[in-house]
Design an enzyme around this catalytic site. Structure first.
Site, PDB file in Angstrom:
ATOM      1  N   ILE A 328      64.459  21.539   6.479  1.00 39.10           N
ATOM      2  CA  ILE A 328      63.743  20.262   6.404  1.00 39.10           C
ATOM      3  C   ILE A 328      64.738  19.108   6.430  1.00 39.10           C
ATOM      4  CG2 ILE A 328      61.670  21.143   5.279  1.00 39.10           C
ATOM      5  CD1 ILE A 328      62.803  20.331   2.602  1.00 39.10           C
ATOM      6  N   GLU A 329      64.258  17.932   6.812  1.00 47.25           N
ATOM      7  CA  GLU A 329      65.163  16.821   7.116  1.00 47.25           C
ATOM      8  C   GLU A 329      65.902  16.282   5.893  1.00 47.25           C
ATOM      9  OE1 GLU A 329      62.467  12.911   7.529  1.00 47.25           O
ATOM     10  OE2 GLU A 329      61.801  14.560   8.794  1.00 47.25           O
ATOM     11  N   GLN A 330      65.362  16.497   4.705  1.00 49.92           N
ATOM     12  CA  GLN A 330      66.063  16.033   3.510  1.00 49.92           C
ATOM     13  C   GLN A 330      67.289  16.891   3.211  1.00 49.92           C
ATOM     14  OE1 GLN A 330      62.814  16.279   3.860  1.00 49.92           O
ATOM     15  NE2 GLN A 330      62.053  14.223   3.450  1.00 49.92           N
TER      16      GLN A 330
END
Length: 524
Positions: A328-330
Site C-alpha cells: 500500500i502507498e503508505q
C-alpha cells in the site's frame, strides 16, 4: 547544548508570510495536528503568517476528529494548496472548510498525484530541475485537461507543462521549494533524532525534511515523547537530529484518527490470523471474491480503498493468509492492510517502507496486479475516482491512484454497475429488483483519473468487475465477457448502461461459488 524542545506556538512563530510549508501526514495517520492547530490559532490572533503555500503528498487530516489542513482553512492564511489528496467523508458530515475554500475559488488548489509530490521533494533536495515523468499523461494531470488545477485560481497559475525530451512527450513539474517542514514521529532525543516505533508508517517525512534542510529552511517535528541523548539505537533513528530544528511534544497524539495506540498497527506485535474480521455476506463480498480470482500464488499486489479493500480478507477466509504480498502507498509490505479508520496501515507486515520508496516501485510497475475501485467508467474505459458532482468532498482526490496505474501490468477495478440499485443476493444469483438512480457506465467521466485508451496502447491488462458482469475495453468500447448468475444481460447490462456496455457473443456465467454463504473454495 541548546534545547530543541519548544511549544507548538513557539515553533509556528518561526513561519513567515509567503513561506512554502510541506506537511507529512496521511489523513489521520501521522498527522502533526497540534502544530497545525497552533499555526491556525496564530493566524486567527495575529493575521500572520499570510499567503502560505502548503504541500501535502497525502491528505492532512480527515472528517472524523483530526482537523489537519482545516486548521489552516482561513482566508488570507493560504494562497495555494498542492495536495495528493484532501479530507473526505460521507455526505452526512459537514463539508470540510478547506473544500469550501477551494470550491468557492478562495484559494488556488491543485490535486497532484502523491508519488509525483514525493518525487518533487527529492528533486528539490538534490537541486535537480524538477520532475520529468509520464505519470498522468492523458489524465486530469495533463495540461491538455485540467493540469492538476481544482479551480479557476489554480488554472491561472499552471504548475505542470508538456515537455519533449529525447523524442518522447513528458510532463514537467518545475520545482516548488519548501522552506518549512512540519513532520511527526513517536520519540525524539535531546538532539532531535527521531524514531517512529508507535507510528503506522513513516510516510515521506525524511524526504520532506531533507528538501527543506538542503535549502536552509526550518524543520518542525511533533512527537509523543522525548528521551535522553544517546539512548536511541542508530538503526531505529529514521530522521537524524541534524535535520530537525524544533521539537514539539504532544503526549496525546493519536496513532490514527480513532486509535490512541495499537502495537499491531506499528508492527510491534503480530496478530493471530483468525483475529481479523471477515467481510459480511453481500454484494461487495461477491465482487471482492471475483477480484480475488485474478490472483496467483506468490503475486505481489497493490491495494486501494473501497470494495477492493475486502480482497485480502477474502483470501484470509479461504486459507491464504500469506500467499500474496500486499503493498500500500503508505509503505506497508505484506501482512493484511487494515480498513476503516486504520486504512493506510497493515498488521503483520513484513516491512514498512518510506512512501517515496514505495511510489518508486509503484510508478515503475514492479508489482503483479493492482486492485482499485471506481466511481464511474466511460466508453473509452476511462475511470474517475477523484471528482464527482456537487459534493466533491465525497472523494479525496487522486492520492496515489495515478502513480499506481501509470505502468501497472494488470489492473482490476471494482465497483457497482449503478448507483442506488436495489439488489437481492442469494446463493443462486443476484437479482436487480430496481435499476437505481443512474448508471456508473457513463458517456464521459467527469474527471479522467485513469486513461483507458492509453492503457490499451501500452498493453496493460485491465478489467472492470461489478455485481452484474466483468468487462474489458475492446475496439468498440466496454464489453462484458462474464455475467453474474441471475443477471438479465439485455435489461441489467445493455439497457441499464444505455447501450454503453455490450455483451460478448461467447459470454460466460460466473461460478455459483462466488455466491456461497460459506467459503467459496478459492484456488489460487
Amino acid at each position: 547544548m541548546l534545547s530543541k524542545i519548544v511549544s507548538a506556538a513557539e515553533a509556528v512563530s518561526k513561519i513567515k508570510d509567503r513561506d512554502v510549508v510541506t506537511v507529512s501526514s496521511s489523513s489521520g495517520l501521522g498527522c502533526p495536528d497540534l502544530v497545525l492547530k497552533a499555526l491556525g490559532n496564530r493566524f486567527a490572533q495575529e493575521g500572520h503568517p499570510r499567503d502560505l503555500t502548503t504541500l501535502h503528498p497525502i491528505a492532512a487530516g480527515d472528517m472524523y476528529g483530526i482537523k489537519g489542513i482545516d486548521h489552516l482553512a482561513q482566508d488570507g492564511l493560504l494562497a495555494r494548496i498542492i495536495a495528493g489528496s484532501y479530507p473526505s467523508g460521507p455526505s452526512s458530515l459537514p463539508m470540510p472548510a478547506i473544500w469550501e475554500m477551494l470550491t468557492e475559488n478562495r484559494v488556488a488548489a491543485y490535486n497532484v498525484p502523491s508519488g509525483i509530490l514525493f518525487d518533487m521533494h527529492r528533486d528539490v533536495a538534490a537541486r535537480r530541475p524538477g520532475v520529468l515523468t509520464k505519470v498522468g499523461l492523458e489524465t486530469f494531470v495533463d495540461p491538455v485537461r485540467e493540469g492538476c488545477a481544482m479551480n479557476e485560481r489554480a488554472a491561472a497559475e499552471p504548475i505542470v507543462h508538456k515537455q519533449e525530451f529525447a523524442g518522447e512527450t513528458w510532463l514537467h513539474f518545475p520545482n516548488i521549494v519548501p522552506n518549512i517542514a512540519i513532520i511527526r514521529a513517536t520519540t525524539a532525543d535531546e538532539r532531535g533524532n527521531l524514531t517512529f516505533e508507535h507510528e503506522g508508517a513513516t510516510l515521506g517525512a525524511l524526504d520532506q525534511a531533507i528538501a527543506v534542510r538542503n535549502h536552509r529552511g526550518i524543520v518542525i517535528a511533533q512527537v509523543k515523547r522525548v528521551t535522553a541523548a544517546g539512548s536511541l539505537r542508530p538503526h531505529d533513528v529514521h530522521i537524524p537530529g541534524h535535520l530537525v530544528d524544533y521539537v514539539v511534544i504532544d503526549p496525546d497524539q493519536k496513532q490514527t484518527t480513532e486509535t490512541t495506540y495499537d502495537p499491531a498497527i506499528s508492527g510491534e506485535i503480530m496478530r493471530p490470523w483468525d483475529s481479523f474480521s471477515l467481510p459480511e455476506y453481500g454484494v461487495e463480498k461477491v465482487i471482492a471474491r471475483r477480484a480475488a480470482m485474478e490472483l496467483k500464488e506468490g503475486d505481489t499486489a497493490n491495494l486501494g480503498f473501497g470494495i477492493s479493500a475486502n480482497v485480502p480478507r477474502v483470501l484470509l477466509e479461504e486459507g491464504y493468509p500469506q500467499s500474496v504480498t500486499w503493498t500500500i502507498e503508505q509503505g506497508a509490505v505484506g501482512g493484511v492492510p487494515l480498513t476503516d479508520f486504520a486504512f493506510g496501515c497493515a498488521s503483520n507486515a513484513d516491512a514498512i517502507l518510506p512512501s517515496p520508496t514505495q511510489f518508486t516501485y509503484f510508478q515503475g510497475g514492479g508489482f503483479d496486479v493492482s486492485f482499485l475501485s471506481f466511481l464511474e467508467v466511460d466508453r473509452d474505459g476511462n475511470v474517475n475516482v477523484s471528482k464527482l458532482g456537487k459534493k466533491p468532498y465525497l472523494t479525496a482526490g487522486c492520492g496515489g491512484f495515478v502513480d499506481i496505474t501509470a505502468h501497472a501490468r494488470k489492473i482490476v477495478f471494482s465497483g457497482y454497475f449503478a448507483a442506488g440499485a436495489k439488489l437481492e443476493v442469494s446463493e443462486s444469483g443476484i437479482r436487480v429488483a430496481a435499476q437505481g438512480n443512474f448508471t456508473k457506465m457513463v458517456e464521459m467521466v467527469e474527471h479522467v483519473t485513469f486513461a483507458g485508451q492509453r492503457a490499451r496502447r501500452q498493453g496493460q491488462d485491465v478489467i472492470y468487475i461489478t455485481e452484474r458482469c466483468v468487462m474489458r475495453l475492446e475496439d468498440n468500447g466496454l464489453v462484458a465477457f462474464e455475467i453474474m448468475p441471475g443477471i438479465d444481460p439485455e435489461v441489467d447490462i445493455i439497457a441499464a448502461s444505455e447501450g454503453r456496455v455490450a455483451v460478448a457473443k461467447d459470454v460466460k456465467i460466473m461460478p455459483l461459488s462466488l455466491l456461497s454463504e460459506g467459503k467459496m473454495g478459492l484456488k489460487l
